[in-house]
Design an enzyme around this catalytic site. Structure first.
Site, PDB file in Angstrom:
ATOM      1  N   ARG A   3     -11.929   6.703   9.723  1.00  0.00           N
ATOM      2  CA  ARG A   3     -11.172   5.425   9.802  1.00  0.00           C
ATOM      3  C   ARG A   3     -12.267   4.258   9.092  1.00  0.00           C
ATOM      4  NH1 ARG A   3      -6.742   2.580   9.146  1.00  0.00           N
ATOM      5  NH2 ARG A   3      -6.818   0.742  10.297  1.00  0.00           N
ATOM      6  N   SER A  21       0.812  -1.280  -0.037  1.00  0.00           N
ATOM      7  CA  SER A  21      -0.084   0.039   0.122  1.00  0.00           C
ATOM      8  C   SER A  21       0.966   1.266   0.143  1.00  0.00           C
ATOM      9  CB  SER A  21      -0.920  -0.011   1.204  1.00  0.00           C
ATOM     10  OG  SER A  21      -2.015   0.915   1.187  1.00  0.00           O
ATOM     11  N   HIS A  53      -7.975  -4.841  -0.697  1.00  0.00           N
ATOM     12  CA  HIS A  53      -6.735  -4.326  -0.440  1.00  0.00           C
ATOM     13  C   HIS A  53      -5.943  -4.956   0.635  1.00  0.00           C
ATOM     14  CE1 HIS A  53      -3.654  -1.409  -1.035  1.00  0.00           C
ATOM     15  NE2 HIS A  53      -3.794  -0.874   0.329  1.00  0.00           N
ATOM     16  N   ASP A  54      -6.662  -5.664   1.705  1.00  0.00           N
ATOM     17  CA  ASP A  54      -5.991  -6.253   2.708  1.00  0.00           C
ATOM     18  C   ASP A  54      -5.512  -7.416   2.561  1.00  0.00           C
ATOM     19  OD1 ASP A  54      -6.145  -4.017   4.577  1.00  0.00           O
ATOM     20  OD2 ASP A  54      -7.632  -4.618   5.502  1.00  0.00           O
ATOM     21  N   ASP A 107      -8.796  -6.070  -5.203  1.00  0.00           N
ATOM     22  CA  ASP A 107      -8.395  -4.799  -4.692  1.00  0.00           C
ATOM     23  C   ASP A 107      -9.047  -3.655  -5.604  1.00  0.00           C
ATOM     24  OD1 ASP A 107      -7.237  -2.497  -3.658  1.00  0.00           O
ATOM     25  OD2 ASP A 107      -4.873  -3.253  -3.720  1.00  0.00           O
TER      26      ASP A 107
END
Length: 372
Positions: A222, A153, A349-350, A316
């Site tokens: 967040r 990232s 994405h994780d 992602d």
């Protein structure tokens, strides 16, 4: 703590000399960096690896700060004896980026010119500024040339910048789940997170008291970001359409499990991260473009002299595979060595944190070839 680097301590170093930023401003000395190291630097200084962290990461990448810690460092699965970044072979370094709140100079630091916290007087920084600060640390540690720079990232952006800025100081780079420039969609999501914070009356234009942060705004900001780290498939797998067992379905304030998850992650985040630091790093992400201050991406990427190993993930949608593929195509056109793997994963994405076993064998092989 089996197969762990064990108990580690975050170290702090202050560097004399102002840091000239990409904005043209000077970040006043001392420039503080927090960092951790694992393993030993060998006699010819050839085994050093720099691990670069993502947006809200820190220097604590592996091991434990005490025997009472509930969790080890954020990349403990990757770093340690016999692991992918084998500390029996490699000297691994991870530093907290400037602009953060993990011990390095950032908005919470004292401005040496005023004696008060910087808050919003802290200058806007870019990923390239983070890398220039990291180079001071690498110089201090006596490392002439890094075996590789690896990160996911925002860490992938830093790895790419190392290849562009300091081609004579890296033998390879490994960008994971990264991009060559931040997309309008990613910027838009960060804009929503910013507005959530700006609209919290406790933010006070960045002059909040640390003990009374804009908790509601930061938690919401967040949560917005966290959605972009997941995927539709991972949300189905993790939550489905399950309604919280605590609530009645026809209770107006009743929540689905996915809502409770986002609320929990947002609330737990405010206890460990500073709001202004969150905003400054989001700005750095938004500004990222490898072509910054070059005529084109081709001119920037021409500077890379080392082989690179790239990973993207099929689900992602924050930094979709095609964004990294554009960079890799340019590298190939320029005759650069760039190995690429598109990893099939449902975790968005994780994925690089959730399913490292799907790609780490490629890293081991790559590093072994460098050692030959």
């Amino acid at each position: 703590m089996k197969d762990s680097v064990g108990i580690v301590k975050t170290q702090i170093i202050d560097f004399d000399g102002d840091l000239r930023l990409e904005s043209g401003r000077l970040l006043s000395a001392p420039i503080r960096l927090a960092y951790e190291t694992y393993g030993q630097l060998n006699a010819d200084n050839s085994n050093a690896i720099l691990v670069t962290h993502a947006w809200t990461g820190d220097a604590h990448a592996a091991g434990w700060h005490s025997s009472e810690d509930r969790k080890p460092g954020w990349w403990d699965d990757m770093i340690g004896p016999g692991k992918v970044l084998d500390t029996n072979r490699y000297f691994v370094v991870c530093s907290n980026v400037i602009g953060s709140c993990g011990g390095s100079t950032g908005p919470t630091s004292t401005n040496p010119r005023t004696g008060r916290p910087y808050n919003l007087s802290f200058p806007v920084i870019m990923v390239r500024d983070m890398v220039r600060a990291q180079k001071r640390l690498i110089d201090h540690l006596g490392v002439q040339r890094l075996l590789t720079v690896i990160g996911g990232s925002m860490g992938a952006m830093q790895a790419l910048e190392w290849g562009v800025l300091f081609p004579d100081r890296v033998r390879s780079i490994i960008p994971i789940a990264g991009t060559g420039r931040t997309s309008p969609m990613a910027i838009a999501l960060n804009a929503l997170a910013r507005q959530a914070i700006f609209n919290d009356p406790m933010w006070k234009k960045g002059n909040y008291r640390p003990e009374h942060p804009p908790a509601d705004g930061l938690a919401l900001g967040r949560a917005i970001g966290h959605i972009s780290f997941l995927s539709n498939a991972s949300m189905h797998l993790k939550f489905g359409r399950r309604f919280s067992a605590r609530d009645g379905m026809f209770d107006f304030f009743g929540q689905f499990e996915v809502e409770r998850y986002l609320e929990y992650n947002g609330r737990s985040f405010i206890d460990r991260f500073d709001t202004n630091s969150f905003l400054y790093l989001a700005k750095a992400l938004d500004l990222y473009d490898v072509a910054w201050n070059f005529e084109s991406r081709e001119e920037a990427l021409e500077r890379i002299q080392c082989p690179s190993l790239w990973f993207t993930f099929s689900s992602d949608w924050l930094y979709p595979p095609k964004e990294a593929e554009e960079i890799i195509q340019i590298l190939h056109k320029l005759g650069k060595q760039a190995e690429y793997h598109l990893i099939d994963s449902d975790h968005g994405h994780d994925s690089f944190l959730v399913e490292p076993e799907k790609f780490t064998h490629f890293i081991t092989d790559f590093l072994d070839r460098l050692a030959v």
